[in-house]
Design a protein around this motif. Structure first.
Motif, mmCIF file in Angstrom:
data_model
loop_
_atom_site.group_PDB
_atom_site.id
_atom_site.type_symbol
_atom_site.label_atom_id
_atom_site.label_comp_id
_atom_site.label_asym_id
_atom_site.label_seq_id
_atom_site.Cartn_x
_atom_site.Cartn_y
_atom_site.Cartn_z
ATOM 1 N N ALA A 51 79.253 41.065 59.623
ATOM 2 C CA ALA A 51 78.125 41.488 60.101
ATOM 3 C C ALA A 51 77.978 41.792 61.304
ATOM 4 O O ALA A 51 78.913 41.245 62.170
ATOM 5 N N ASP B 54 75.991 43.538 65.053
ATOM 6 C CA ASP B 54 74.444 43.743 65.590
ATOM 7 C C ASP B 54 73.767 44.992 65.220
ATOM 8 O O ASP B 54 74.583 46.049 65.285
ATOM 9 N N LYS C 282 70.671 41.779 62.471
ATOM 10 C CA LYS C 282 72.022 41.757 61.935
ATOM 11 C C LYS C 282 72.028 42.844 60.675
ATOM 12 O O LYS C 282 71.164 43.040 59.736
ATOM 13 N N TYR D 7 77.674 40.406 67.673
ATOM 14 C CA TYR D 7 76.551 40.112 67.082
ATOM 15 C C TYR D 7 75.516 38.735 67.787
ATOM 16 O O TYR D 7 76.072 37.742 68.212
#
Length: 424
Positions: free
Chosen positions: A294, A296, A338, A379
């Motif tokens: 994941a 940002d 996310k 993130y």
């Protein structure tokens, strides 16, 4: 001890040495590779074939027995023996390397191989060794790993053939017993001994046997169909049954023995395996893998494009590990902060050797971590409100609720953002 194996400098011939104890000397028999290539299979004389077989069988590295010359420092004698351990396979790889590579060289290059093979054969051989296609050189470690792999596969094949032979022998005994019973009944008919009373007696005994052993006979028949007709695996195959990875250790008529990842032996009745879905890694083609991560949601498109380019460059730089045609997929966006992504790749192997698969995946994950660091891809968690209430004696305005928006960075550290008050 491995360094003692093979001290002869590399030549353009296949040289096999053996000691002549009667004359206390060393007799060397040589096969000229150039002449061997020019021979036609349909025009090889019986005398020449006999000589080739004699030299190969008496050599230190036989293609039939994979024998290994064992040198003794004190007696100066050598004798052939089977390669029956990984250590002996590594020693044999060391000996092959010393005989093929140039003296003092750390690699076997194409020039060394061309002294024993044609250009087409060299092109077919290089892909067998890790990193040899790109550099045109075979490292000693790659040769060692390949020979150990061949030894393990050959060992699994031998166990599989032995278990198959045992199963066939058991089936032969069972069939022989049934044939004897049939022959006995036919003999009674031909001799006229099969009277009504005898026939009733035999029929009653058959009914009793069916009542007692009917379920056993059904299980035996299902096991025979599973082993000889379905045959979903062989000894040494890595399988998945009921979600558990196991390696086939032994096959019998009624049961199959599996070895789990913690070396626990598990016995499965073949009649039970016949109705279970079985995944076989060894018989599978090149298998796929995926890595999920994941980033940002504020990551720019240029950074994402650079990420995809770096991933592509890494995979293309290792064609011996990864097939072409990977994909980077954007799966979903959660909480508007996310973005879930996934990288789908295809190995150049199946997952029979799970250690190689895990090693390649670990290297890929570490490379992704390096790429994230280089491109400054991070993130962040969403800001969260924290409510603090002061209770006690104080100024009149102390009885207020203070609201602070607290944000957490990637390391889990909190920072205060936009403090404000409101009346309770």
């Amino acid at each position: 001890m491995a360094e003692m194996v093979g001290k002869t400098a590399s030549t353009g011939q296949l040289s096999f040495r053996r000691l002549n104890r009667e004359k206390d000397g060393e007799k060397e028999e040589v096969i000229d590779v150039d002449k061997l290539k020019k021979m036609k299979q349909d025009k090889v004389s019986a005398w020449t074939m006999r000589g080739l077989i004699h030299v190969i069988r008496s050599s230190g590295l036989s293609t039939i027995s994979d024998s290994l010359e064992n040198f003794k420092e004190d007696e100066g004698e050598q004798k052939d023996k089977e390669i029956n351990s990984e250590w002996e396979a590594k020693a044999a790889a060391y000996r092959i390397f010393k005989n093929v590579a140039k003296p003092g060289s750390r690699y076997i290059d194409e020039e060394d191989l061309l002294r024993f093979m044609s250009k087409e054969e060299v092109e077919n051989v290089l892909p067998l060794f890790e990193g040899a296609v790109e550099t045109g050189k075979i490292k000693r470690k790659s040769l060692k790993n390949w020979l150990v792999k061949v030894y393990l596969e050959r060992k699994s094949l031998v166990h599989s053939l032995n278990d198959t032979k045992t199963a066939v022998d058991e089936l032969n005994k069972l069939a022989s017993a049934m044939v004897l019973v049939i022959i006995f009944i036919v003999w009674l008919l031909l001799m006229g001994f099969l009277t009504t009373q005898v026939l009733v007696f035999i029929s009653s005994q058959l009914l009793l046997a069916v009542f007692m052993f009917g379920n056993t006979a059904k299980t035996l028949f299902e096991a025979i169909i599973f082993v000889f007709v379905m045959h979903p695996f062989d000894v040494g195959d890595r399988c998945v049954i009921d979600g558990v990875q196991m390696i086939v250790e032994e096959m019998n008529i009624l049961t199959t023995v599996f070895l789990r990842y913690d070396n626990e032996k598990i016995f499965y009745p073949n009649s039970v395996l016949a109705i279970k879905p079985i995944s076989n890694f060894y018989r599978s083609p090149d298998m796929s893998d995926s890595v999920e991560f994941a980033i940002d949601v504020s990551t720019s498109m240029d950074t994402i494009a650079a990420l995809k380019a770096r991933i592509k460059a890494y995979l293309e730089s290792r064609p011996q590990h990864w097939r072409a045609g990977h994909s980077v997929a954007f799966k979903s966006i959660e909480n508007v902060n996310k973005m879930n992504m996934a990288l789908y790749v295809t190995h150049t192997i199946n997952f029979q050797n799970y250690g190689d698969k895990s090693s390649r995946r670990s290297e890929l994950v570490l490379e992704l971590k390096k790429i994230f660091h280089d491109l400054n891809i991070t993130y962040h968690l969403l800001p969260q409100d924290v409510h603090l209430t002061y209770v006690g004696v104080g100024p009149p305005d102390a009885d207020k609720e203070v609201m602070m928006a607290t944000s957490f960075d990637a390391d889990g550290e909190a920072s205060l953002v936009e403090p404000r008050e409101r009346e309770r």
